[in-house]
Scaffold this motif. Structure first.
Motif, PDB file in Angstrom:
ATOM      1  N   CYS A   1     -14.161  29.267 -11.810  1.00  0.00           N
ATOM      2  CA  CYS A   1     -13.005  28.877 -12.628  1.00  0.00           C
ATOM      3  C   CYS A   1     -11.711  29.355 -11.976  1.00  0.00           C
ATOM      4  N   PRO A   2     -10.574  28.739 -12.304  1.00  0.00           N
ATOM      5  CA  PRO A   2      -9.304  29.101 -11.678  1.00  0.00           C
ATOM      6  C   PRO A   2      -8.697  30.395 -12.239  1.00  0.00           C
ATOM      7  N   THR A   3      -9.340  30.989 -13.239  1.00  0.00           N
ATOM      8  CA  THR A   3      -8.917  32.229 -13.924  1.00  0.00           C
ATOM      9  C   THR A   3      -7.709  32.003 -14.829  1.00  0.00           C
ATOM     10  N   CYS A   4      -7.593  32.875 -15.816  1.00  0.00           N
ATOM     11  CA  CYS A   4      -6.460  32.852 -16.750  1.00  0.00           C
ATOM     12  C   CYS A   4      -6.337  34.234 -17.375  1.00  0.00           C
ATOM     13  N   ALA A   5      -5.528  34.334 -18.426  1.00  0.00           N
ATOM     14  CA  ALA A   5      -5.283  35.643 -19.057  1.00  0.00           C
ATOM     15  C   ALA A   5      -6.527  36.224 -19.714  1.00  0.00           C
TER      16      ALA A   5
ATOM     17  N   VAL B   1     -19.313  31.166 -10.865  1.00  0.00           N
ATOM     18  CA  VAL B   1     -18.582  32.427 -11.091  1.00  0.00           C
ATOM     19  C   VAL B   1     -17.460  32.096 -12.067  1.00  0.00           C
ATOM     20  N   MET B   2     -17.657  32.492 -13.329  1.00  0.00           N
ATOM     21  CA  MET B   2     -16.725  32.131 -14.398  1.00  0.00           C
ATOM     22  C   MET B   2     -16.055  33.382 -14.959  1.00  0.00           C
ATOM     23  N   GLY B   3     -14.810  33.206 -15.406  1.00  0.00           N
ATOM     24  CA  GLY B   3     -14.014  34.361 -15.795  1.00  0.00           C
ATOM     25  C   GLY B   3     -14.299  34.944 -17.148  1.00  0.00           C
ATOM     26  N   CYS B   4     -14.858  34.137 -18.068  1.00  0.00           N
ATOM     27  CA  CYS B   4     -15.076  34.640 -19.422  1.00  0.00           C
ATOM     28  C   CYS B   4     -16.136  33.812 -20.130  1.00  0.00           C
TER      29      CYS B   4
ATOM     30  N   ALA C   1     -20.565  35.178 -16.154  1.00  0.00           N
ATOM     31  CA  ALA C   1     -19.351  34.979 -16.937  1.00  0.00           C
ATOM     32  C   ALA C   1     -18.791  36.358 -17.260  1.00  0.00           C
ATOM     33  N   GLY C   2     -17.545  36.598 -16.869  1.00  0.00           N
ATOM     34  CA  GLY C   2     -16.954  37.923 -16.978  1.00  0.00           C
ATOM     35  C   GLY C   2     -16.742  38.403 -18.395  1.00  0.00           C
ATOM     36  N   GLY C   3     -16.917  39.701 -18.561  1.00  0.00           N
ATOM     37  CA  GLY C   3     -16.590  40.371 -19.814  1.00  0.00           C
ATOM     38  C   GLY C   3     -15.516  41.395 -19.530  1.00  0.00           C
ATOM     39  N   CYS C   4     -15.556  42.517 -20.209  1.00  0.00           N
ATOM     40  CA  CYS C   4     -14.610  43.595 -19.969  1.00  0.00           C
ATOM     41  C   CYS C   4     -15.350  44.702 -19.219  1.00  0.00           C
ATOM     42  N   GLY C   5     -15.261  44.649 -17.886  1.00  0.00           N
ATOM     43  CA  GLY C   5     -15.974  45.611 -17.069  1.00  0.00           C
ATOM     44  C   GLY C   5     -17.425  45.258 -16.821  1.00  0.00           C
ATOM     45  N   ASP C   6     -17.862  44.139 -17.388  1.00  0.00           N
ATOM     46  CA  ASP C   6     -19.240  43.688 -17.154  1.00  0.00           C
ATOM     47  C   ASP C   6     -19.267  42.168 -17.098  1.00  0.00           C
ATOM     48  N   ALA C   7     -20.447  41.592 -16.983  1.00  0.00           N
ATOM     49  CA  ALA C   7     -20.573  40.134 -16.920  1.00  0.00           C
ATOM     50  C   ALA C   7     -21.903  39.694 -17.480  1.00  0.00           C
ATOM     51  N   LEU C   8     -21.894  38.517 -18.119  1.00  0.00           N
ATOM     52  CA  LEU C   8     -23.140  37.908 -18.572  1.00  0.00           C
ATOM     53  C   LEU C   8     -23.788  37.196 -17.392  1.00  0.00           C
TER      54      LEU C   8
END
Length: 349
Positions: A264-268, A296-299, A315-322
């Motif tokens: 993904c292109p990332t965002c806030a 590789v996805m940001g959220c 898929a990114g979390g806060c300090g971790d990833a699914l």
């Protein structure tokens, strides 16, 4: 699935171009061919980068004499690029070249074209007819006023018929212009009128950034039409980058196997280093031949759902990833272990 145009086959050294054969990626050396050691070094580097066919200029007799040495020390098909002097084409054939690229219109009278054709026929060497928007015949330019798609097509057919006149059909054709739209249109016309294999490219495409964009637009459009048996992404850059771009283009269109990384292109909403992770995976998996999609996805918003067709992804979390496979979450991992875990999972696949 792209349905490829049915073209006849042509043998170039140890590979076959056309028919159902894989689309071959080409590049061209920029060393002085007369410097056989430096040229060999560049050919070997291209071979290592995944190049299928290498072309080099033969502007003089000393360059032609390098051919037998280069053939002896490489395994990749070699193509001699000849302009103006038909005798150099005859020498290239004598020294064992695998294919000759000429523009029949600039090597002199038709008897010279016949001499090249006869020599290639005798040695079973294919000829690539190269038509370029910047060097069309005067009578064709006078007729059309500029290098229009129709002018490029007419030039190509003019040269094809010249070779066919001498019962020569071991032909590959390239029709290129620096104008992307004209290149695409001209090749579409040619593809609809003949079954000769086609070499794709956009000439004088420029430096890396614009060159890849122009080539992806032009070559990509033709590949999606099913047109093309071999290609070169021409860049004012390191030749190995041409090969990487060509292989990547085939990979994303599903025309060759390999890992397809989507990100993904990332965002806030992003809380992990998506850019760093994606770049590292691309670097490590660049030559992996497994036919899989890695996401590789940001959220979680655009994670397992949006990339549910990925064979594996995070898929990114806060300090971790699914960690997920085909849209199904199979675990949670620490941000610092994302690359290691993904690579281990990919190795098992």
């Amino acid at each position: 699935m792209i349905e490829r145009r049915k073209s006849r086959t042509v043998k170039i050294g140890n590979i076959t171009v056309g028919g159902t054969s894989p689309i071959a990626v080409q590049s061209m050396t920029f060393t002085k061919t007369s410097d056989k050691e430096k040229t060999l070094e560049q050919i070997l580097s291209l071979e290592k980068a995944g190049c299928d066919i290498v072309r080099f200029s033969v502007p003089d007799e000393e360059s032609a004499k390098s051919i037998s040495y280069l053939k002896e020390h490489t395994h990749i098909p070699l193509v001699a690029d000849i302009h103006f002097n038909y005798r150099l084409a005859l020498l290239a054939a004598e020294y064992g070249i695998d294919k000759i690229r000429i523009n029949p219109g600039n090597i002199g009278d038709e008897d010279r074209v016949k001499a090249v054709v006869d020599e290639c026929k005798k040695r079973n060497i294919p000829i690539r007819i190269g038509v370029n928007g910047g060097s069309l015949e005067k009578h064709i330019l006078a007729k059309y006023g500029s290098p229009t798609p129709e002018a490029l097509f007419e030039s190509a057919m003019h040269h094809v018929k010249m070779l066919e006149k001498y019962d020569f059909h071991n032909i590959i054709v390239s029709i290129k212009s620096s104008d992307v739209a004209n290149t695409v249109k001209a090749n579409r016309i040619f593809a609809s009128e003949t079954d000769y294999p086609i070499h794709l490219g956009v000439t004088e495409a420029g430096t890396t950034r614009l060159g890849i964009i122009k080539s992806s637009a032009g070559i990509g459009a033709m590949l999606l039409d099913g047109i093309g048996d071999t290609l070169r992404v021409s860049l004012t850059d390191r030749v190995e980058n041409e090969v990487a771009a060509g292989n990547d283009l085939l990979k994303v269109l599903g025309l060759t196997s390999g890992v397809n990384i989507v990100s993904c292109p990332t965002c806030a909403r992003t809380n992990i280093d998506v850019i760093g992770i994606a770049n590292k995976l691309h670097e490590v998996l660049d030559n992996c031949e497994k036919d899989i999609k890695v996401a590789v996805m940001g959220c979680a918003v655009n994670g397992p759902g949006e990339a549910k067709d990925a064979d594996i992804g995070i898929a990114g979390g806060c300090g971790d990833a699914l960690l997920f496979k085909k849209g199904e979450v199979i675990g949670k991992i620490d941000e610092n272990e994302v690359i290691e875990v993904l690579l281990k999972e990919i190795e098992k696949m």
